[in-house]
Structures are given as C-alpha cells and as structure tokens.
Design a protein around this motif. Structure first.
Motif, PDB file in Angstrom:
ATOM      1  N   LYS A   3      33.675  33.456  40.282  1.00  0.00           N
ATOM      2  CA  LYS A   3      34.323  33.112  41.540  1.00  0.00           C
ATOM      3  C   LYS A   3      33.600  33.782  42.708  1.00  0.00           C
ATOM      4  CE  LYS A   3      38.090  30.965  39.836  1.00  0.00           C
ATOM      5  NZ  LYS A   3      38.667  29.695  40.270  1.00  0.00           N
ATOM      6  N   LYS A   4      33.636  33.116  43.858  1.00  0.00           N
ATOM      7  CA  LYS A   4      32.989  33.642  45.060  1.00  0.00           C
ATOM      8  C   LYS A   4      33.923  34.572  45.824  1.00  0.00           C
ATOM      9  CE  LYS A   4      30.121  29.509  45.744  1.00  0.00           C
ATOM     10  NZ  LYS A   4      29.842  28.343  46.625  1.00  0.00           N
ATOM     11  N   GLU A  35      38.676  26.003  44.379  1.00  0.00           N
ATOM     12  CA  GLU A  35      38.653  26.475  42.989  1.00  0.00           C
ATOM     13  C   GLU A  35      37.513  27.451  42.729  1.00  0.00           C
ATOM     14  OE1 GLU A  35      36.015  22.839  41.046  1.00  0.00           O
ATOM     15  OE2 GLU A  35      38.116  23.085  40.473  1.00  0.00           O
ATOM     16  N   GLU A  36      36.530  27.509  43.632  1.00  0.00           N
ATOM     17  CA  GLU A  36      35.392  28.415  43.453  1.00  0.00           C
ATOM     18  C   GLU A  36      35.623  29.788  44.077  1.00  0.00           C
ATOM     19  OE1 GLU A  36      31.817  26.621  44.900  1.00  0.00           O
ATOM     20  OE2 GLU A  36      31.938  24.899  43.548  1.00  0.00           O
ATOM     21  N   ASN A  61      45.162  30.928  42.468  1.00  0.00           N
ATOM     22  CA  ASN A  61      45.035  32.341  42.105  1.00  0.00           C
ATOM     23  C   ASN A  61      43.910  33.049  42.855  1.00  0.00           C
ATOM     24  OD1 ASN A  61      46.081  34.568  40.739  1.00  0.00           O
ATOM     25  ND2 ASN A  61      44.632  34.384  39.045  1.00  0.00           N
ATOM     26  N   THR A  62      43.699  32.625  44.112  1.00  0.00           N
ATOM     27  CA  THR A  62      42.768  33.329  44.988  1.00  0.00           C
ATOM     28  C   THR A  62      43.507  34.492  45.628  1.00  0.00           C
ATOM     29  OG1 THR A  62      41.532  31.318  45.504  1.00  0.00           O
ATOM     30  CG2 THR A  62      41.317  33.141  47.056  1.00  0.00           C
ATOM     31  N   MET A 269      32.926  41.171  36.226  1.00  0.00           N
ATOM     32  CA  MET A 269      34.100  42.010  36.423  1.00  0.00           C
ATOM     33  C   MET A 269      35.396  41.219  36.558  1.00  0.00           C
ATOM     34  SD  MET A 269      34.874  44.727  39.409  1.00  0.00           S
ATOM     35  CE  MET A 269      36.567  45.153  39.782  1.00  0.00           C
ATOM     36  N   MET A 270      35.386  40.132  37.307  1.00  0.00           N
ATOM     37  CA  MET A 270      36.613  39.372  37.511  1.00  0.00           C
ATOM     38  C   MET A 270      37.163  38.828  36.200  1.00  0.00           C
ATOM     39  SD  MET A 270      36.408  37.358  41.127  1.00  0.00           S
ATOM     40  CE  MET A 270      34.663  37.228  41.457  1.00  0.00           C
TER      41      MET A 270
END
Length: 298
Positions: A3-4, A35-36, A61-62, A269-270
């Motif tokens: 994810k960015k 979604e990114e 879920n951002t 990590m995410m």
C-alpha cells in the motif's frame, strides 16, 4: 500489493470519483486508486477532505492521519467495522483473562528488549546483556525489566555521538522530535492492522489509561520501536537538520515499507503487522498461545 503512503503538506481539496482519490492543489491535480492507499497523512490546516472521500478511505481500511500545529500526528480515523465477526472478536478480547494478558505482555516485552539488544549491537559493534535482561522478564513484567533495559539502551544508543546527555522524552529536545514522529506513524500502522483484524484498539493488554483510545496499539507496537530508532539514528548521522521537513518525514515514512522476517517468509511492514495482529486475535480465541512477532533483521 504494498500500500502507498500519501503525505499532503500543501493546501488542497480531496474528493473522490469512480473509486479514485482526487487531490487538487494550486500546483496540480492527481488521482490515485483508493484501494492502493494504506495511509493518508494530512499536514496542513487548509486541506479539505470530503465526506464521501473519507468514507471510502475508511471502508478500504486506509488510516487517515491528521497532524497538529507541531506537524506531529495528532489523531487518526480507522475502520470500526472491518471484520465479519466483529462482535465475537470484541467479546473474546473483553473477556480475556488477566493471566492471559500478563503472558501476552511478557512475550511483548521480551521481544522488545531482544530487538533493542540486536540494534544496539549493530550500532556499537559490541556485545551487550540484553538477552540476559530479556530472560528475566516475568509474567506481566512485574519486575519492570522494560524500564531497566530502556535506561541502559538510551545511554548506550547515543554514547558515541553528540547526544551523550540525551534524555528520551515525549516533548524533549532534538532528536526526540524525530523519534516522536516515527513512533506516531508506527502507532497508526499498528492501530490500522489491529482494526483490520477486528480488534478494539481502546482495550489494551497492558496500557490502561482511560484517556488513551489506542492502548492496544501502544502495547503491540513496542517490539517494533527499534525500527524507528534505527531510522532516526541513520538520519541524524546523514543530515544536519534538527527540525522536521518534507525530506525527513519522507525518510521516516519509509519504515512503513520496511521488510520484516517471519520463520517461513518475509513481509513488508504493513503486511507483517497484519500477521501479528491476526495472531493476537487468535490468542484471544484460544487458537494460539503466543503472538506472532517477526524478526526486524535477517
């Protein structure tokens, strides 16, 4: 997919169209598939975020992070309905026994002290006693080995630098500001992972302040703190700046894509935090006895 992380520091308007986040500033206009996006960091008082955009970000879920006047993360928005059996998970977490929570805290502090020792050895090139200190951690860390390790850790951490009299404080002098920013980002990432696993961030296994809405995140992030310490150590040895700027914030945000190492695989990590959060959920249901913490270095 990694994810960015989007950092916004200029006046802008954020809206949404066709599942894209539209960011329009005085300089340019851009669009990113929602979604990114894993994290949206808002660090300017004149940024407008539309409710449709906010809702779509949260649904995906951002983690939306808001910074205060001091440019440090001040709060965040998380999805509170991110798991299909949310109520059952909350029930298991709320009813977790005191002995279980003490055992989970013991595991967490052992991991934290072990990681501090590994990083300290990398920095100083010398062996240390942190493995021994970790072996003395009791259930619930009733002998407070965490504090014992921290006292030794910070004294040795800056021993060969210009910060020999460094004191770790939440509102202390440089480089505390760098550490605080990094920890705030780590806290947000941990809270996002816990929320994604259906866990209630407010209910910690050790932290219990009635004013803390993210007590569980503060618990579970502890073993990951040395990642921030390592990055800050790199920054202060590479840059002369003592105030946070865009360049240094971008450096600290890199911890979100750092590689973590599990027994059978490695993960950014995410994703790694999500595995840790999921294992904690399984501890509350009785499916596991230990939290799945990764190694920070291979």
């Amino acid at each position: 997919m990694i994810k960015k992380t989007i950092l916004l520091e200029n006046k802008a308007t954020i809206t949404t169209k066709n599942l894209q986040l539209l960011i329009k500033s005085e300089i340019r206009e851009s669009s990113i598939p929602i979604e990114e996006i894993g994290f949206l960091v808002i660090d300017h008082p004149e940024i407008f975020l539309s409710m449709p955009a906010m809702n779509l970000l949260v649904e995906n879920n951002t983690s939306v992070i808001i910074c205060g006047k001091n440019h440090l993360p001040n709060g965040m928005f998380l999805n509170l309905n991110s798991h299909h059996i949310q109520q059952e998970i909350f029930k298991n977490q709320i009813e977790a026994s005191v002995p279980l929570k003490k055992q989970l805290w013991q595991q967490t502090i052992i991991e934290k002290i072990t990681n501090q020792g590994i990083l300290l050895e990398k920095i100083t090139g010398e062996k240390n006693s942190f493995d021994f200190i970790a072996s003395k951690v009791l259930s619930g860390d009733t002998s407070n080995m965490e504090a014992t390790a921290a006292n030794i850790y910070w004294k040795a951490f800056f021993e060969n630098s210009t910060f020999k009299k460094f004191k770790r404080e939440r509102y202390g002098d440089y480089p505390n500001n760098f550490l605080n920013y990094g920890y705030a980002i780590l806290r947000a990432a941990t809270a996002r992972a816990l929320s994604g696993s259906g866990l209630l961030n407010t209910l910690g296994i050790h932290h219990k302040s009635k004013y803390n809405a993210f007590a569980l995140a503060d618990d579970i992030m502890e073993p990951f703190r040395p990642m921030v310490d390592e990055k800050v150590f790199e920054i202060i040895n590479q840059y002369d700046e003592e105030e946070l700027n865009t360049k240094l914030k971008a450096e600290l945000l890199q911890i979100l894509t750092r590689t973590l190492y599990f027994e059978d695989e490695k993960s950014p990590m995410m994703v790694g935090l999500q595995k840790t959060a999921s294992s904690l959920q399984q501890c509350f249901t009785g499916e596991r006895k230990k939290i799945k913490y990764p190694k920070l270095w291979n």
